[in-house]
Write a protein that holds these residues in place. Structure first.
Motif: not given
Lengths: 279, 298
Positions: A102-105, B282-284, A113, A150, B198-199, B202, B190, B194-195
């Motif tokens: 996950n790019p945000r973690m 930074t976008s997934a 996790e 990243a 956040p993506n 933005a 979750r 959590r996953h």
């Protein structure tokens, strides 16, 4: 047959294909076992059903029929808490180290996790200690913890993915072509890491690959898949020295040899066979 | 000092963005502090001073910087008072429609079940009817009030978020890190919180900033048409409507609120564009950003 960690029997997985009357059998009556501490290589070309088999074994997709037993327990019918407990026993390492993180973690969160899910009462400090230890096992530094995926190379990302899988102390590690998308020099490092993990942690591996070289390096036994079925299964030496199935022989012949004269001879033989076939 | 140099560099590199931020801060400040910083009482009438042009000196001292309106009230003070309503209506309706729409899109896109089918048909249905028409109809029936206007605006725009977040969700749910989380035993809740969320944050935030401008304009249109904010309260749209009668004799009555709307929405849009460019790397989800712009044009 005494100490099999994983027993797969008559596994079938069908997919409905639009515009086609019949379902496509991606996995067609596959059976194999893996003993505790053993590494089984699952080899076959793209589309032969390797990954589907792996995902059925992990219950990431539901098999159409057949049984998968881990420690003698059929996992195809698990639900709720039992399923969650199974999740800690079998883990997956992905082929693509990019989209699997996950790019945000931050790295710390990614690896933590599994611990948070399966042992929610563990204190933050202890989780951190565990993660630092895991990072060392997979060959990363503690100061990597606060970075995001990243910031890492493909090989490092794969190490993060492996640490994430190991965090729940799995008995079975399924590796879905874990080195296929890495540079050759990095491939060797990751392969050595797997070998090291197997020896140190007593991990049982189901190692999926489409090339025979990496499998030979790592696995005790090898199964060859084609069109959803296992064509041949045997110990490494059996299979490499004396392949039985026609498909296995073809696969072996496709392995490039580090000998230009031999390669040229093979190429000539193939060309001759081709011209011979045309009238 | 390091911070100061960073700020200075930002100002130098992003002059337009800086200007937009300054305008927006000024608008927000004037909305919050009308009664402290307004040059005149926005409700004080003086019929002698009807429709005076900008820069007319006031008899009690001071200058009516932007002139006066048909009741002799200071136009600048009215503008500041109007920003209160214009801002709070648009912010409140963006928050409500954003929360609701995103939640719907999130659930619909993640589960792809009957809920998805029903909600998306509903979105299609609402997309096919002009939203201003629905808003007018509902406000005509319910009667205009602050709460009603906010709710109506939220109801007319929720589907934008629903569509965008669902589209992003369809792409995100196929990502391998979602499968990784599932194989770790993460619950659906979750995984979503959590996953996936956040993506999603933005692109949704960018969409919300763009929607802020849309809401501000819609509120102005509603007030202009007489079904929005009612006098003696004021909003920029209402000021525009009231000034229309005097377009030939006192054009500043239309120009002042009009320019205010223009500058504010433009500022918001510029900031949104800048933010989007900044977060795109930074976008997934690749291509998710394009989806948003096309969605807004609808």
């Amino acid at each position: 047959m005494t100490d099999n960690l994983l027993e797969v029997e008559g596994l079938v997985r069908e997919f409905a294909v639009r515009g086609r009357h019949q379902n496509v059998k991606a996995v067609d009556d596959v059976s194999f076992t893996i003993a505790r501490g053993e590494a089984l290589g699952l080899v076959g070309e793209s589309g032969s059903g390797k990954s589907t088999t792996a995902r059925c074994v992990l219950r990431l997709i539901e098999p159409t029929s057949g049984t998968v037993r881990l420690n003698g327990v059929d996992i195809t019918s698990l639900r709720g808490r039992e399923l969650r407990e199974f999740r800690a026993k079998a883990q997956l390492v992905f082929q693509d180290p990019y989209s699997s993180l996950n790019p945000r973690m931050r790295v710390e969160e990614i690896i933590a996790e599994g611990i948070r899910i399966h042992r929610p009462r563990v204190k933050d400090a202890e989780v951190r200690d565990e993660i630092v230890a895991l990072l060392e096992v997979v060959g990363l530094r503690p100061d990597h913890l606060t970075r995001k995926p990243a910031a890492f190379s493909g090989g490092e990302r794969q190490r993060i993915g492996i640490a994430r899988a190991l965090a729940v102390n799995p008995e079975l590690l399924v590796c879905d072509e874990p080195v296929a998308s890495l540079d050759v020099s990095i491939q060797a490092q990751i392969l050595n890491l797997f070998q090291d993990l197997k020896a140190r942690l007593g991990l049982t591996l189901l190692y999926i690959a489409h090339d025979l070289a990496t499998v030979r390096h790592l696995c005790d036994r090898v199964a060859v898949m084609e069109q959803g079925q296992i064509r041949e299964i045997g110990t490494r030496d059996q299979l490499y020295n004396d392949p039985q199935a026609a498909y296995t022989k073809a696969l072996m012949a496709a392995v490039p040899r580090p000998d230009p004269i031999e390669e040229r001879r093979k190429l000539a033989a193939r060309r001759a066979a081709l011209t011979g076939a045309t009238p | 000092m390091k911070i100061l140099t960073r700020i200075a560099r930002f100002v130098w590199n992003q002059k337009l963005v800086t200007l937009s931020i300054i305008i927006l801060v000024a608008v927000v400040a004037s909305a919050l502090l009308v009664h402290l910083i307004a040059p005149f009482d926005p409700y004080a009438q003086d019929l002698v001073l009807r429709n005076k042009p900008p820069l007319t000196p006031a008899p009690g001292g001071g200058i009516h910087l932007l002139g006066t309106d048909p009741l002799g009230r200071d136009e600048l003070a009215r503008l500041m008072l109007g920003s209160q309503i214009s801002l709070s209506v648009s912010v409140a309706s963006v928050v409500i429609s954003g929360l609701f729409g995103t939640t719907v899109g999130l659930i619909a896109g993640y589960y792809r079940n009957w809920f998805d089918d029903i909600m998306m048909r509903l979105v299609d249905l609402q997309m096919s009817v002009p939203s201003l028409l629905i808003a007018l109809l509902v406000l005509y029936v319910l009667g205009p009030s602050f709460v009603n206007i906010v709710l109506v605006l939220a109801v007319t725009r929720w589907m934008v978020y629903a569509r965008v977040s669902r589209g992003l969700m369809l792409a995100l749910r196929e990502e391998l890190f979602v499968e990784a989380a599932r194989s770790l035993g993460a619950s659906n809740f979750r995984i979503i919180v959590r996953h996936l969320l956040p993506n999603l944050a933005a692109p949704i935030l960018v969409l919300a900033t763009l929607e802020l401008a849309v809401m501000m304009l819609t509120e102005a249109s509603l007030s202009f048409l007489g079904l929005g904010i009612q006098p003696p309260e004021s909003s920029w749209g209402l000021m525009l409507a009231e000034g229309r009668e005097y377009l030939t004799s006192a054009p500043w009555l239309v120009a002042v609120p009009g320019i205010a709307i223009l500058l504010t929405t433009l500022s918001v849009n510029i900031i949104a564009t800048w933010f989007r460019a900044r977060t795109a790397s930074t976008s997934a989800v690749r291509g998710g950003e394009e989806k948003i712009t096309s969605e807004v044009e609808i």
